[in-house]
Design a protein around this motif. Structure first.
Motif, PDB file in Angstrom:
ATOM      1  N   PHE A 111       0.748  -1.183   0.006  1.00 34.11           N
ATOM      2  CA  PHE A 111      -0.005  -0.030   0.038  1.00 34.11           C
ATOM      3  C   PHE A 111       0.783   1.236  -0.110  1.00 34.11           C
ATOM      4  N   LYS A 156       1.250   3.633  -3.338  1.00 31.30           N
ATOM      5  CA  LYS A 156       1.033   4.948  -3.109  1.00 31.30           C
ATOM      6  C   LYS A 156       1.818   5.925  -3.645  1.00 31.30           C
ATOM      7  N   SER A 202       0.600   8.907  -5.814  1.00 29.73           N
ATOM      8  CA  SER A 202      -0.446   9.563  -5.375  1.00 29.73           C
ATOM      9  C   SER A 202      -0.070  10.389  -3.916  1.00 29.73           C
ATOM     10  N   VAL A 246      -8.419  10.954   2.674  1.00 30.73           N
ATOM     11  CA  VAL A 246      -8.060  10.019   1.643  1.00 30.73           C
ATOM     12  C   VAL A 246      -7.017   8.804   1.698  1.00 30.73           C
ATOM     13  N   VAL A 247      -5.974   8.932   2.696  1.00 29.74           N
ATOM     14  CA  VAL A 247      -5.522   7.832   3.051  1.00 29.74           C
ATOM     15  C   VAL A 247      -6.246   6.552   3.476  1.00 29.74           C
ATOM     16  N   LYS A 264      -9.476   6.157   3.002  1.00 33.11           N
ATOM     17  CA  LYS A 264     -10.345   5.437   1.878  1.00 33.11           C
ATOM     18  C   LYS A 264      -9.461   4.561   1.028  1.00 33.11           C
ATOM     19  N   GLU A 265      -8.307   5.115   0.505  1.00 32.62           N
ATOM     20  CA  GLU A 265      -7.275   4.436  -0.436  1.00 32.62           C
ATOM     21  C   GLU A 265      -6.852   3.058   0.266  1.00 32.62           C
ATOM     22  N   SER A 310      -9.701   0.553   0.569  1.00 31.12           N
ATOM     23  CA  SER A 310      -9.926  -0.025  -0.706  1.00 31.12           C
ATOM     24  C   SER A 310      -8.627  -0.882  -1.063  1.00 31.12           C
ATOM     25  N   PHE A 311      -7.718  -0.433  -0.772  1.00 32.14           N
ATOM     26  CA  PHE A 311      -6.489  -1.355  -1.136  1.00 32.14           C
ATOM     27  C   PHE A 311      -6.632  -2.658  -0.340  1.00 32.14           C
ATOM     28  N   SER A 350      -4.960  -2.516  -8.112  1.00 33.07           N
ATOM     29  CA  SER A 350      -4.268  -1.194  -7.580  1.00 33.07           C
ATOM     30  C   SER A 350      -4.595  -0.207  -8.740  1.00 33.07           C
ATOM     31  N   ILE A 380      -7.468   2.029  -7.724  1.00 32.57           N
ATOM     32  CA  ILE A 380      -7.686   2.584  -6.313  1.00 32.57           C
ATOM     33  C   ILE A 380      -6.677   3.726  -6.621  1.00 32.57           C
ATOM     34  N   PHE A 381      -5.586   3.923  -7.189  1.00 33.41           N
ATOM     35  CA  PHE A 381      -4.713   5.137  -7.293  1.00 33.41           C
ATOM     36  C   PHE A 381      -4.845   5.858  -8.406  1.00 33.41           C
TER      37      PHE A 381
END
Length: 134
Positions: free
Chosen positions: A59, A63, A69, A76-77, A79-80, A83-84, A129, A132-133
């Motif tokens: 992750f 990122k 990202s 944001v972190v 949420k990412e 999701s990740f 991935s 996500i990013f």
């Protein structure tokens, strides 16, 4: 030649960075998995721990290094990250199924089964991935 390298990196840099990070993630996963199974932790639990620690590394590396990202806002972190980990959870299911079939049903060589498993997982994780990013 320098210009050719720059053109190739511009075109394929993300894939190259992903392969490097994926290779390191795979190495982390395999080392942790075999270290834990070596001290008599069952393969299932060793795989779960190896998965969690390698996904945490992946992750952060994906990122920052692969997808660039830069938004570090906690929301944001979070949420990412959610999701990740959720999408990587799907690859954990494939990971576990491959290990179960290879180790338990086919009695395969643990190192061969784990390497085949990781090749499949890397492919799945790249697709996940990207969503996500990007």
């Amino acid at each position: 030649m320098d210009k050719t390298i720059k053109i190739l990196y511009t075109k394929y840099g993300e894939a190259f960075r992903y392969l490097v990070v994926g290779g390191l993630t795979t190495l982390i996963n395999i080392v942790i998995f075999f270290s834990l199974t070596h001290i008599a932790i069952p393969w299932f639990w060793a795989n779960v721990v190896a998965w969690f620690l390698s996904v945490l590394f992946a992750f952060i590396a994906n990122k920052k290094v692969v997808f660039g990202s830069t938004d570090m806002a906690p929301s944001v972190v979070f949420k990412e990250g959610m999701s990740f980990f959720a999408l990587r959870g799907a690859s954990l299911l494939a990971d576990t199924a491959i290990l179960f079939v290879g180790l338990t049903l086919m009695h395969g060589s643990p190192i061969i089964v784990k390497i085949v498993d990781q090749v499949v997982v890397i492919g799945l994780n790249y697709v996940f991935s990207k969503h996500i990013f990007s």
